[in-house]
Design a protein around this motif. Structure first.
Motif, PDB file in Angstrom:
ATOM      1  N   VAL A 230       0.846  -1.184   0.000  1.00 44.62           N
ATOM      2  CA  VAL A 230       0.000   0.000   0.000  1.00 44.62           C
ATOM      3  C   VAL A 230       0.884   1.238   0.000  1.00 44.62           C
ATOM      4  O   VAL A 230       1.904   1.299   0.703  1.00 44.62           O
ATOM      5  CB  VAL A 230      -0.970   0.009   1.206  1.00 44.62           C
ATOM      6  N   LEU A 231       0.519   2.213  -0.825  1.00 42.63           N
ATOM      7  CA  LEU A 231       1.170   3.522  -0.860  1.00 42.63           C
ATOM      8  C   LEU A 231       0.135   4.543  -0.420  1.00 42.63           C
ATOM      9  O   LEU A 231      -0.868   4.764  -1.114  1.00 42.63           O
ATOM     10  CB  LEU A 231       1.672   3.834  -2.266  1.00 42.63           C
ATOM     11  N   GLY A 232       0.345   5.142   0.750  1.00 39.29           N
ATOM     12  CA  GLY A 232      -0.617   6.092   1.287  1.00 39.29           C
ATOM     13  C   GLY A 232      -0.058   7.489   1.346  1.00 39.29           C
ATOM     14  O   GLY A 232       0.936   7.740   2.022  1.00 39.29           O
ATOM     15  N   GLN A 233      -0.705   8.410   0.635  1.00 41.25           N
ATOM     16  CA  GLN A 233      -0.327   9.819   0.635  1.00 41.25           C
ATOM     17  C   GLN A 233      -1.232  10.582   1.593  1.00 41.25           C
ATOM     18  O   GLN A 233      -2.456  10.517   1.491  1.00 41.25           O
ATOM     19  CB  GLN A 233      -0.436  10.396  -0.783  1.00 41.25           C
ATOM     20  N   SER A 234      -0.647  11.298   2.569  1.00 46.27           N
ATOM     21  CA  SER A 234      -1.402  12.144   3.483  1.00 46.27           C
ATOM     22  C   SER A 234      -2.481  11.326   4.183  1.00 46.27           C
ATOM     23  O   SER A 234      -2.173  10.381   4.900  1.00 46.27           O
ATOM     24  CB  SER A 234      -1.978  13.337   2.717  1.00 46.27           C
ATOM     25  N   PHE A 235      -3.780  11.650   4.004  1.00 44.98           N
ATOM     26  CA  PHE A 235      -4.840  10.860   4.623  1.00 44.98           C
ATOM     27  C   PHE A 235      -4.748   9.395   4.209  1.00 44.98           C
ATOM     28  O   PHE A 235      -5.112   8.503   4.982  1.00 44.98           O
ATOM     29  CB  PHE A 235      -6.213  11.428   4.261  1.00 44.98           C
ATOM     30  N   GLY A 236      -4.238   9.136   3.013  1.00 40.01           N
ATOM     31  CA  GLY A 236      -4.013   7.748   2.613  1.00 40.01           C
ATOM     32  C   GLY A 236      -3.021   7.053   3.529  1.00 40.01           C
ATOM     33  O   GLY A 236      -3.107   5.840   3.757  1.00 40.01           O
ATOM     34  N   GLY A 237      -2.080   7.838   4.095  1.00 43.11           N
ATOM     35  CA  GLY A 237      -1.166   7.284   5.089  1.00 43.11           C
ATOM     36  C   GLY A 237      -1.882   6.965   6.389  1.00 43.11           C
ATOM     37  O   GLY A 237      -1.571   5.965   7.053  1.00 43.11           O
ATOM     38  N   PHE A 238      -2.854   7.805   6.781  1.00 40.25           N
ATOM     39  CA  PHE A 238      -3.672   7.491   7.954  1.00 40.25           C
ATOM     40  C   PHE A 238      -4.355   6.140   7.746  1.00 40.25           C
ATOM     41  O   PHE A 238      -4.413   5.306   8.661  1.00 40.25           O
ATOM     42  CB  PHE A 238      -4.741   8.566   8.160  1.00 40.25           C
ATOM     43  N   CYS A 239      -4.888   5.939   6.531  1.00 39.70           N
ATOM     44  CA  CYS A 239      -5.534   4.667   6.209  1.00 39.70           C
ATOM     45  C   CYS A 239      -4.529   3.521   6.274  1.00 39.70           C
ATOM     46  O   CYS A 239      -4.849   2.425   6.752  1.00 39.70           O
ATOM     47  CB  CYS A 239      -6.160   4.739   4.822  1.00 39.70           C
ATOM     48  N   ALA A 240      -3.299   3.760   5.812  1.00 40.97           N
ATOM     49  CA  ALA A 240      -2.284   2.714   5.846  1.00 40.97           C
ATOM     50  C   ALA A 240      -1.942   2.318   7.278  1.00 40.97           C
ATOM     51  O   ALA A 240      -1.719   1.131   7.577  1.00 40.97           O
ATOM     52  CB  ALA A 240      -1.032   3.176   5.107  1.00 40.97           C
TER      53      ALA A 240
END
Length: 450
Positions: free
Chosen positions: A157-167
């Motif tokens: 998984v590559l999470g950018q910003s809020f995507g990192g919160f999801c990660a």
């Protein structure tokens, strides 16, 4: 629609469409997943995603590639609509089949906005619906569609910003689904309330504003002139957006990007035109301001923004607005009196957003109900993160305007085996601005190559 084992099925009758862009082959996928994962047999919503592979690889090579799931920042933004091998994507397709997922409610995934949400009923029903649009639901969506695409194999998984919160939630809730996690500008505090987030944010925003005025001192007077004009004339843009002084100050959100200060400078420089009635805001300026400030393309960013920090029985209760009152330096009054530079603001959502923006006005009561909600569940499992065995690498941008560096570093220390790359070469948009290099660095970290 789910199969006999509760897994999502491809939408009945939905064609699988493949097409080409320069150097890439893209395939559209649509899935049905439960709105409420606690009720898998209940209402279903649709997810849309695009699979991307390099066109130079043969069919057998493509089939053998591992998967990389990209989770966009936000909340409330669909995945990037790339044209060819832009930003980080060209680097990613060298090693992966990439899935660009529109998270629930965004892009083409059962969009949630002022036009569609009335289908749910009134504000109470809309708020109850949107309570299912946080990181926990997004990760469970990913885990439902993963077997359909990978045959059950874990993915990166590559999470950018809020995507990192999801990660980070992914690492807490379903680490068995991950080969590795790559996070850019998106390590959340594991236990901070929204108030803590904004108390840390406002001083960063002030530093970014001061740095901008140091770089472009001529913008001090330009910003004052624009603010004075707005106070005197209260303009309504062609779109119906009411450009107030507070709304103008919120252009400071652009200062969190690598080229943001320069963009703001050019915008201010061309604000006025001479007319027979005297100086007026230029049409071009109004169009650019509307594009920068309107939530029409991503309303969930405003409506559920503070909900991403809810983890207990405390309401978020318009945290950014309440905490701003603790920082009187952000008041526009001294600047309008000519005694100080106009303070700009950053990534924060306020009740007045739902008054000035026609894309948000019908959702004001819905947002109020979400702000008052007291049944948020924890998103991060400290014990599981402390025992983590998934390779994780995170790019932490020094003095990131959007995600507090101190919070990010504390979280990094709490996740076993996580490797950090702390840099001041990039701002929050480093994955876009320096995509190939940023992704290459994170891959090297999780692979133990550096």
């Amino acid at each position: 629609m789910v199969d006999d084992e509760g897994r999502p099925a491809v939408r009945p009758g939905a064609p699988v469409t493949s097409y080409r862009q320069p150097g890439l082959v893209l395939t559209d996928h649509r899935f049905r997943v439960p709105l409420d994962h606690a009720r898998p047999g209940g209402e279903q919503i649709e997810l849309y995603a695009r699979e991307v592979v390099a066109s130079g690889k043969g069919a057998s090579d493509r089939a053998g590639l591992p998967w990389l799931l990209y989770l966009q920042g936000g909340p409330g933004f669909g995945a990037n609509r790339f044209t060819g091998k832009q930003a980080w994507l060209g680097r990613a397709v060298q090693d992966f089949r990439v899935l660009l997922l529109d998270q629930r409610g965004t892009g083409a995934s059962t969009p949630a906005n002022r036009q569609t949400l009335p289908l749910r009923g009134g504000p109470r029903e809309q708020a109850d619906y949107l309570a299912h649009f946080r990181a926990d639901s997004i990760v469970r969506d990913c885990e439902l569609i993963r077997p359909q695409l990978t045959g059950g194999a874990p993915w990166t998984v590559l999470g950018q910003s809020f995507g990192g919160f999801c990660a980070v939630h992914y690492l807490s809730a379903a680490p068995e689904g991950l080969t590795a996690a790559l996070i850019t500008g998106g390590l959340p505090s594991l236990d901070a309330h929204a108030d803590d987030v904004y108390r840390a944010a406002y001083p960063r925003i002030a530093r970014k504003t001061a740095a901008h005025y140091t770089r472009y001192p001529q913008d001090i007077e330009r910003a004052r002139e624009i603010a004075a004009h707005l106070r005197a004339h209260r303009p309504v843009l062609n779109s119906g957006y009411r450009l107030t002084v507070e709304a103008f100050q919120s252009l400071g959100i652009m200062l969190g990007a690598g080229d943001g200060s320069h963009t703001v400078h050019h915008l201010l420089a061309d604000a006025f035109v001479r007319t027979p009635q005297g100086p007026q805001l230029a049409d071009a300026f109004q169009e650019q301001v509307h594009a920068a400030l309107s939530f029409a393309a991503h309303p969930l960013y405003a409506v559920v923004h503070e909900s991403i920090y809810g983890q207990d029985t405390r309401p978020t209760a318009w945290s950014a607005e309440r905490v701003r009152a603790e920082f009187p330096a952000f008041d526009a009054g001294p600047a309008l009196a000519g005694d100080a530079p106009l303070p700009l603001t950053g990534e924060s959502v306020h009740p007045w957003h739902f008054e000035v923006d026609p894309a948000l006005r019908p959702l004001r009561e819905t947002a109020e109900l979400l702000a008052a909600r007291t049944d948020w569940v924890p998103l991060y499992d400290r014990a599981r993160l402390a025992a983590n065995d998934v390779p994780v690498a995170a790019a932490i941008y020094h003095d990131d305007m959007y995600v507090d560096t101190g919070h990010a570093l504390r979280t990094a220390r709490a996740i076993r085996g996580l490797r950090t790359w702390v840099t001041d070469e990039y701002e929050h948009d480093g994955l876009r601005a320096g995509g190939p290099r940023v992704l290459d660095r994170l891959l090297a970290l999780v692979r133990g190559e550096v």
